[in-house]
Design a protein around this motif. Sequence first.
Motif, PDB file in Angstrom:
ATOM      1  N   THR A   4       0.821  -1.433  -0.033  1.00 31.71           N
ATOM      2  CA  THR A   4      -0.079   0.040   0.056  1.00 31.71           C
ATOM      3  C   THR A   4       0.763   1.290   0.046  1.00 31.71           C
ATOM      4  OG1 THR A   4      -1.851  -1.243   1.311  1.00 31.71           O
ATOM      5  CG2 THR A   4      -1.725   1.299   1.337  1.00 31.71           C
ATOM      6  N   LYS A  18       2.443   1.684  -3.278  1.00 26.11           N
ATOM      7  CA  LYS A  18       1.498   2.527  -4.327  1.00 26.11           C
ATOM      8  C   LYS A  18       1.595   3.940  -4.055  1.00 26.11           C
ATOM      9  CE  LYS A  18      -0.867  -1.701  -5.377  1.00 26.11           C
ATOM     10  NZ  LYS A  18      -2.047  -2.532  -5.468  1.00 26.11           N
ATOM     11  N   GLN A  29       4.207   6.216  -5.231  1.00 23.26           N
ATOM     12  CA  GLN A  29       4.372   6.420  -6.823  1.00 23.26           C
ATOM     13  C   GLN A  29       3.395   7.402  -6.983  1.00 23.26           C
ATOM     14  OE1 GLN A  29       3.671   2.729  -8.662  1.00 23.26           O
ATOM     15  NE2 GLN A  29       5.726   1.815  -8.148  1.00 23.26           N
ATOM     16  N   LYS A  30       2.230   7.228  -6.363  1.00 29.07           N
ATOM     17  CA  LYS A  30       1.150   8.397  -6.522  1.00 29.07           C
ATOM     18  C   LYS A  30       1.545   9.693  -6.032  1.00 29.07           C
ATOM     19  CE  LYS A  30      -2.919   5.212  -6.280  1.00 29.07           C
ATOM     20  NZ  LYS A  30      -4.228   4.868  -5.690  1.00 29.07           N
TER      21      LYS A  30
END
Length: 936
Positions: free
Chosen positions: A758, A761, A764-765
């Motif tokens: 989690t 990810k 990266q966002k």
Amino acid sequence: MAAVTDVSENTKSESEVFEITDFTTASEWERFVSRVEEVLNEWKLTGNSTRMSPKKSNYSSGTWEENSQEINFVDFKFSITHYALVQEHENNTNTELEEAPFPFAMQELLCTNNDFPPRAHCLVRWYGIREFVVISPGANVEAIISESKCNLLLSSISISLVNIGCQVPIFVQIQQKWRRLYFGECQGQGVHTEFEMVHLRRVPSQYNHLSGLLDIFKSKTGYTIYPLPPINVAIRFTYILQDWQQHSWPLQPPGLQTRPSTLSTFPHDSASPVNSAPVSFHIALKSDFDNLLGGEVGVEEFGKLPFGACEETISELHLSTTWPDLTEGTVLDNDVYSDLDPLHAPHWSLRIKTVEHPQCLLGDLLTDFFKLLGRKETTEEILGRGSVEEEGKDTSDISSALSKLTEPTASVPMSKLSVSNMVHNARRHIKRHRVIDDCPLGADVLNCILQYLFPDAAVDKTENKTPQTNSFGKHAKNQNTDMLNCCIKRKQARDSIHKNPERSNETAFQNIHQVTEVTAANSSSQITAVSPGKFLDSWSDSEEEFFECLSDQWDTESPCIRREKDGSKTRAEGRMHPCNNMTLLNSSDLLFIPVTQEPAPMTEDLLEEQSEILAKLGTSAEGAQLRARMQSACLLSDMESFKAANPGSILEDFVRWYSPRDFLEDIVNENGQTVLKGKLSPRMKIPGNIWVETWENAKAIPAHRQRRLFDDTKEAEKVLHYLEVQKPADLSRHLLPCIIHATILKLKEEEAFENIPTVKKNIQKATIQAGKLLQQFHLDDNNLEDCIDSLIAMEMIIAQFRSLKTKLGISEAENEDQREKLRLFLNSLLEEPEVVVIGAGQGKVGGIIHRLFHIAKETAILDKESEQRKEEEKNLTEGDSKIRDFPSPAGREILLRTCIPRPAPYSKALPQRLFCVLTREEFRLVGAFSSDTSFF
């Protein structure tokens, strides 16, 4: 006669006075019922739709839709909301579905696929339905307390359901909202279901177990038929673990010694639990924990961001033990004995409750930094005026700042002057004139900051480095300091030539040539090299209006004089060298490349300011023409230089050199000779072309007599003024990209140790979000705050993961396979609202959880306040020592279901349901009782 007259008058008055009651006018109650029917028809809730039974755990993982409108009953506002579960397989047209004999809400009362959903509306949890409508008082409206108003609303929705044939259950919320009391009903063809509730603050002693609740259910449903239909029982006990004394710190504490420095170290490895320190170390620990309260714990060294939580991030651990499918006779639970052993429960599930906004080191740093961006104090207000100024000197005049920066001194050679050198000297001046203890920052901290802000200050001072290219990839502070360095270099070159024009000619050319290469890096204009020569002596230090460039060798050695048609002579000036042996179109003279002014360097803020000025000119013809003239200053300078270097040239000659693609060449034979013919491109022939107008207005002026395109004195003063008026908040905004970039790198570094999908990810966002956000010249504070909040949330997730990893003892796993399974379990625990424990109490994870409760139970024995509670638990757990490892359940949920004919034995068998909630502060009975309206 008089009596007759009175009678006639009375008869006349009575005939004139009369009233007509119009029974066709709708009352307020009828309008309310009609409005409810309109909303239900608008949502297309008429009839009984066809759909499949919900899959297991679909209520938690599925998507719920909400539609809401406002309706009025006289001046009382209500909010009517429709809740529905959206399921993908409902759109499958290949599956043939048959219409149910009675409403789907009644069928769902008996469905066991979604008992005790971890995340759902309270009505979904209590009744197991997936579509319903709620009518509740609007915002800022008093609650419905009186019984007459409740009955009026229930009768209204009953009439609405019958009138339009709606089979979706409708609820009315009554009493205070915190009580969550709902009454409702569902209408079908010949069937009817009433939804009722009971809410008390204390659990009655006779209903504190399964046996008493079964008695209530049987009495309510009229359970008198023979043979007795089975009653399905589902039970769920929830145990809460709040005592983390054995694992009270998610990170290791600071060292057990008193350090003189104000910066406390913080160990990187945070997986180990805290060991309780002896009393003799109390004094030694005092300074460390004082630093902890001050927010300085966690700083490993200057230049590295702190990371981790200063307090426990997991507040509670909720263990739910479930017996999903029991019958009345298979389990015994009364006021004397209970078969409900949590260790033998077939299903275990675990969920965590996190601390809201825990104190995290990196999060506090980002929060304080964001608050600093909104501060209004100036540097003088913080440090005091004259903190680094020399006494008795006036530093308010900035007009001669560039001359002061370029003044040669005996101690600092001219070649060593730069912004970084000036800062280096000022730093030594501060150290010499001030007491170190009075400085806001220590010398070691200040040196690190200055070396980071001015990287070239650490370069060997004996080397003469070329200033770096002014790139838009840097932030505004570096762009402005690069601009100032460029201005200093140009001023130094002019000063050296003016004071010693003969010996310094070659050196000055090299300096200006370096500056030319630097400043031309971001320009789209034609860039040319400058040849060595002599400077023109006509320049002024106070009003430096003209551009001082080098005359070429052709000017000094073989000057070219051209005779015009009227007999006058024109001297060519500012030539560099022939352009590929090209000749002028109207003569046989060679076409020479002129000496031109180098393009002016631009910073991002100057470019933004110029863009705003050009945008304000509008889209009119006059504005477009003025905009074109403002943008053609460099073009005019190049045309004037070209005319001075090539007397008698025309626009076509200039275009051949400046923009070859706009000159269409054609070679033809005339009288046996090859002649070059050509013409301008179509865009050059457009009426009002700025090139044509500029060429007509351009005069033959060499570059060294032109007004300078780039006034380094004025630009240097702008940069110095920009640096002078910078507030600490402005400087912090310049450092914002650095702090966000460092934060993302720190998060990636910490996540690499834990491997949390989690967080990976989200990193990266956040990287993409920060890249888009920081590219904007004017930052949006709301978007910036969202970005910082996402970074803080990732730190909290990592801290939560490490806390759980310590408590569940991943490092104690027997092999790598078990460690990986535990790691996946922890990741699921952070991502999902509730996670099933594989193997329940007999599995590996179940054993770890059992041990945690056992340790907490042993710790609670030492607590004198728990003696009375232990006696109560002893009565419940008598005869089985294993149950004593768990405290009394914080919440008990018991679900009873059956299908019996009601209200008469010959009526249709319909579903009946009773959901019971028993806690220390609440006793709730939620019932759904169906009856046959055709055979009663």
